[in-house]
Design a protein around this motif. Structure first.
Motif, PDB file in Angstrom:
ATOM      1  N   SER A   1      49.070   1.289   8.044  1.00  0.00           N
ATOM      2  CA  SER A   1      47.553   0.801   8.851  1.00  0.00           C
ATOM      3  C   SER A   1      47.327   1.562   9.734  1.00  0.00           C
ATOM      4  O   SER A   1      46.199   1.780  10.346  1.00  0.00           O
ATOM      5  CB  SER A   1      47.410  -0.576   8.713  1.00  0.00           C
ATOM      6  OG  SER A   1      48.091  -0.787   9.759  1.00  0.00           O
ATOM      7  N   SER A   2      49.311   2.295  11.239  1.00  0.00           N
ATOM      8  CA  SER A   2      48.619   2.671  11.946  1.00  0.00           C
ATOM      9  C   SER A   2      48.401   4.323  12.076  1.00  0.00           C
ATOM     10  O   SER A   2      47.382   4.899  13.772  1.00  0.00           O
ATOM     11  CB  SER A   2      49.851   2.395  13.147  1.00  0.00           C
ATOM     12  OG  SER A   2      50.900   3.707  11.762  1.00  0.00           O
TER      13      SER A   2
ATOM     14  N   GLU B   1      43.051  -1.610   9.515  1.00  0.00           N
ATOM     15  CA  GLU B   1      43.870  -2.577   9.918  1.00  0.00           C
ATOM     16  C   GLU B   1      43.617  -4.135   9.744  1.00  0.00           C
ATOM     17  O   GLU B   1      44.967  -4.662   9.764  1.00  0.00           O
ATOM     18  CB  GLU B   1      44.340  -2.176  11.000  1.00  0.00           C
ATOM     19  CG  GLU B   1      45.254  -2.883  11.960  1.00  0.00           C
ATOM     20  CD  GLU B   1      44.572  -4.679  13.155  1.00  0.00           C
ATOM     21  OE1 GLU B   1      45.596  -5.099  13.092  1.00  0.00           O
ATOM     22  OE2 GLU B   1      43.672  -4.804  12.742  1.00  0.00           O
TER      23      GLU B   1
ATOM     24  N   ARG C   1      46.546  -6.657   8.370  1.00  0.00           N
ATOM     25  CA  ARG C   1      47.202  -7.586   9.067  1.00  0.00           C
ATOM     26  C   ARG C   1      47.174  -8.919   7.997  1.00  0.00           C
ATOM     27  O   ARG C   1      48.626  -9.392   8.183  1.00  0.00           O
ATOM     28  CB  ARG C   1      46.359  -8.064  10.182  1.00  0.00           C
ATOM     29  CG  ARG C   1      47.073  -9.234  11.436  1.00  0.00           C
ATOM     30  CD  ARG C   1      46.047  -9.539  12.573  1.00  0.00           C
ATOM     31  NE  ARG C   1      45.656  -8.222  13.527  1.00  0.00           N
ATOM     32  CZ  ARG C   1      46.510  -7.798  13.983  1.00  0.00           C
ATOM     33  NH1 ARG C   1      48.101  -8.281  15.038  1.00  0.00           N
ATOM     34  NH2 ARG C   1      46.428  -6.928  15.227  1.00  0.00           N
ATOM     35  N   GLU C   2      46.264  -9.312   7.694  1.00  0.00           N
ATOM     36  CA  GLU C   2      46.666 -10.020   6.756  1.00  0.00           C
ATOM     37  C   GLU C   2      46.860 -10.252   5.409  1.00  0.00           C
ATOM     38  O   GLU C   2      47.897 -11.586   5.396  1.00  0.00           O
ATOM     39  CB  GLU C   2      44.534 -10.774   6.273  1.00  0.00           C
ATOM     40  CG  GLU C   2      44.918 -11.982   5.328  1.00  0.00           C
ATOM     41  CD  GLU C   2      43.311 -12.686   5.337  1.00  0.00           C
ATOM     42  OE1 GLU C   2      43.466 -13.401   5.154  1.00  0.00           O
ATOM     43  OE2 GLU C   2      42.280 -12.038   5.766  1.00  0.00           O
TER      44      GLU C   2
ATOM     45  N   LEU D   1      49.044  -7.761   4.562  1.00  0.00           N
ATOM     46  CA  LEU D   1      50.413  -7.330   4.869  1.00  0.00           C
ATOM     47  C   LEU D   1      50.596  -5.780   3.988  1.00  0.00           C
ATOM     48  O   LEU D   1      50.704  -4.706   4.599  1.00  0.00           O
ATOM     49  CB  LEU D   1      51.188  -7.511   4.621  1.00  0.00           C
ATOM     50  CG  LEU D   1      52.111  -9.101   5.063  1.00  0.00           C
ATOM     51  CD1 LEU D   1      53.186  -9.554   5.272  1.00  0.00           C
ATOM     52  CD2 LEU D   1      51.883  -8.941   6.609  1.00  0.00           C
TER      53      LEU D   1
ATOM     54  N   TYR E   1      50.909  -2.681   6.089  1.00  0.00           N
ATOM     55  CA  TYR E   1      50.365  -2.990   7.753  1.00  0.00           C
ATOM     56  C   TYR E   1      51.592  -2.153   8.797  1.00  0.00           C
ATOM     57  O   TYR E   1      52.533  -2.564   8.639  1.00  0.00           O
ATOM     58  CB  TYR E   1      50.024  -4.327   8.496  1.00  0.00           C
ATOM     59  CG  TYR E   1      50.480  -5.311   9.376  1.00  0.00           C
ATOM     60  CD1 TYR E   1      48.978  -5.156   9.612  1.00  0.00           C
ATOM     61  CD2 TYR E   1      51.497  -5.555   9.998  1.00  0.00           C
ATOM     62  CE1 TYR E   1      48.898  -4.734  11.311  1.00  0.00           C
ATOM     63  CE2 TYR E   1      50.762  -6.517  11.477  1.00  0.00           C
ATOM     64  CZ  TYR E   1      49.846  -5.560  12.426  1.00  0.00           C
ATOM     65  OH  TYR E   1      49.327  -6.177  13.664  1.00  0.00           O
TER      66      TYR E   1
ATOM     67  N   MET F   1      51.708  -1.337  13.261  1.00  0.00           N
ATOM     68  CA  MET F   1      50.925  -1.236  14.327  1.00  0.00           C
ATOM     69  C   MET F   1      52.054  -0.574  15.154  1.00  0.00           C
ATOM     70  O   MET F   1      52.248  -1.170  15.998  1.00  0.00           O
ATOM     71  CB  MET F   1      50.954  -3.073  14.948  1.00  0.00           C
ATOM     72  CG  MET F   1      49.545  -3.453  14.964  1.00  0.00           C
ATOM     73  SD  MET F   1      47.941  -2.269  14.686  1.00  0.00           S
ATOM     74  CE  MET F   1      47.899  -2.179  16.217  1.00  0.00           C
TER      75      MET F   1
ATOM     76  N   SER G   1      56.132  -5.728  13.941  1.00  0.00           N
ATOM     77  CA  SER G   1      54.758  -4.365  14.034  1.00  0.00           C
ATOM     78  C   SER G   1      55.039  -3.878  12.743  1.00  0.00           C
ATOM     79  O   SER G   1      53.939  -3.719  12.433  1.00  0.00           O
ATOM     80  CB  SER G   1      55.792  -3.114  14.898  1.00  0.00           C
ATOM     81  OG  SER G   1      55.647  -3.521  16.352  1.00  0.00           O
TER      82      SER G   1
ATOM     83  N   GLY H   1      54.818  -7.068  10.492  1.00  0.00           N
ATOM     84  CA  GLY H   1      54.070  -8.103  10.123  1.00  0.00           C
ATOM     85  C   GLY H   1      55.460  -8.894   9.022  1.00  0.00           C
ATOM     86  O   GLY H   1      54.625 -10.029   8.574  1.00  0.00           O
TER      87      GLY H   1
ATOM     88  N   SER I   1      54.366  -9.147  20.116  1.00  0.00           N
ATOM     89  CA  SER I   1      53.995 -10.089  19.164  1.00  0.00           C
ATOM     90  C   SER I   1      52.986 -11.134  19.577  1.00  0.00           C
ATOM     91  O   SER I   1      52.964 -11.821  20.568  1.00  0.00           O
ATOM     92  CB  SER I   1      55.482 -10.690  18.459  1.00  0.00           C
ATOM     93  OG  SER I   1      54.858 -11.823  17.055  1.00  0.00           O
TER      94      SER I   1
END
Length: 351
Positions: free
Chosen positions: A14-15, A67, A71-72, A74, A98, A100, A223, A225, A285
């Motif tokens: 996602s990054s 993102e 995030r929710e 994964l 996911y 970051m 990072s 998840g 985190s």
């Protein structure tokens, strides 16, 4: 007929999601962007688009759109189509994991060669500590361990370890020293070190002797998840601050509101170079919990941290940070434990 010029790789983080580019000779067309999250289809974008002077439709900055959902959940699936007066064209579905972190390679290459962690070196651990690793696309890993026998000789043992759970295509493994000892059926042998492997993925652990129990042990979301643990063996301090609101009633001074702010200062203890780089993942985190007696404890919030690494030959990094309870009430009692003379800022051998 519109054409697809370029799209993201079929597996990406996602990054870092590349642009989607369509080409059309029409004056306009309808673009639809959908995500599949946990089995549910979510429409992210459905708009009439007008091509640029070079007859292209470009969908950029997809990371910011995807993102929050990644995030929710994964792992999500991205689909996109463009339709004009001459027909329709769609991208190949894209699986988005996911992340970051900038991994400086493709998601496909990273997941094939790394577990889902920024740790890239040996991790120090000890009996009684919890350890987890996470792998994309494999539900079984091989554990190879160096052990010392009762007669003082050494041996290498290996066994396959099955995943304990999974999130979509990401599988979770309990690689705690105690679980490895049970897997290898160690009795009189002493576990010295072990390596967890899955294809070209590899993570080394070295088992050391804890001089004092970790204080605290923290579970944090990394990072990617997923859960990881940092066990602190440096100095642990507790400080309570009180905000008192006072009033005089019938000439007598009274406290009518006392708010306690309990703050803890922890130190990681000396870390090797790989763990020093990795420890920053705790500090960035957004979800951190105490790990108490093998279960998830109360959520905590890190309020301050100092992580400094130098290139000096004798550099031995140890990071200090401050944390507090996330909950409003800080008068916390830990029930179900044997009574102690000293609190948990002291080694249990003082009892």
């Amino acid at each position: 007929m519109p054409t697809l010029v370029s799209q993201p790789a079929t597996l990406c983080f996602s990054s870092a999601i590349d642009d989607i580019v369509f080409s059309t000779q029409s004056e306009d067309g309808v673009l639809i962007l959908d995500l599949t999250c946990g089995g549910n289809r979510v429409n992210i974008l459905e708009e009439t688009m007008y091509p640029s002077l070079d007859s292209r439709i470009v969908i950029s900055d997809l990371s910011s759109l995807v993102e929050p959902y990644a995030r929710e959940h994964l792992q999500v699936s991205l689909e996109c189509s463009f339709t004009d007066g001459n027909g329709s064209v769609a991208i190949s579905p894209v699986t988005v994991l996911y992340a970051m972190a900038d991994v400086d390679t493709t998601a496909s290459a990273f997941t094939q060669n790394h577990f889902l962690s920024i740790l890239s070196g040996e991790k120090l651990t000890a009996m009684g500590r919890a350890e987890r690793i996470h792998a994309y696309g494999v539900n079984k890993v091989t554990v190879r361990a160096d052990v010392r026998l009762a007669n003082g000789t050494f041996n290498v043992l290996s066994a396959e370890l099955n995943a304990t759970d999974h999130d979509g295509s990401v599988y979770h493994f309990d690689v705690s020293p105690s679980n490895v000892s049970t897997l290898l059926e160690l009795t009189t042998q002493k576990l010295l070190a072990y390596t967890v492997e899955a294809g070209t993925r590899k993570q080394d652990f070295r088992v050391v002797e804890d001089q004092v129990p970790p204080a605290p042990s923290l579970l944090f979301i990394n990072s990617f998840g997923f859960e990881e643990f940092l066990h602190c063996v440096g100095t642990h301090k507790k400080e309570s601050k009180y905000d008192r609101k006072q009033v005089r009633v019938l000439g007598r001074l009274k406290n009518y509101r006392i708010t306690e702010d309990r703050q803890f200062t922890a130190n990681t203890g000396w870390l090797n170079e790989a763990m020093a780089d990795w420890a920053d993942d705790l500090f960035r985190s957004e979800s951190v919990f105490l790990w108490v007696n093998g279960v998830v404890g109360r959520e905590v919030v890190l309020s301050d941290s100092k992580s400094e690494i130098t290139n000096e030959d004798n550099n031995m990094p140890a990071f200090e940070f401050t944390y507090t309870y996330a909950q409003r009430i800080h008068n916390v009692l830990y029930s179900g434990r044997v009574s102690r003379i000293f609190d948990n800022t002291f080694d249990r051998t003082f009892n």
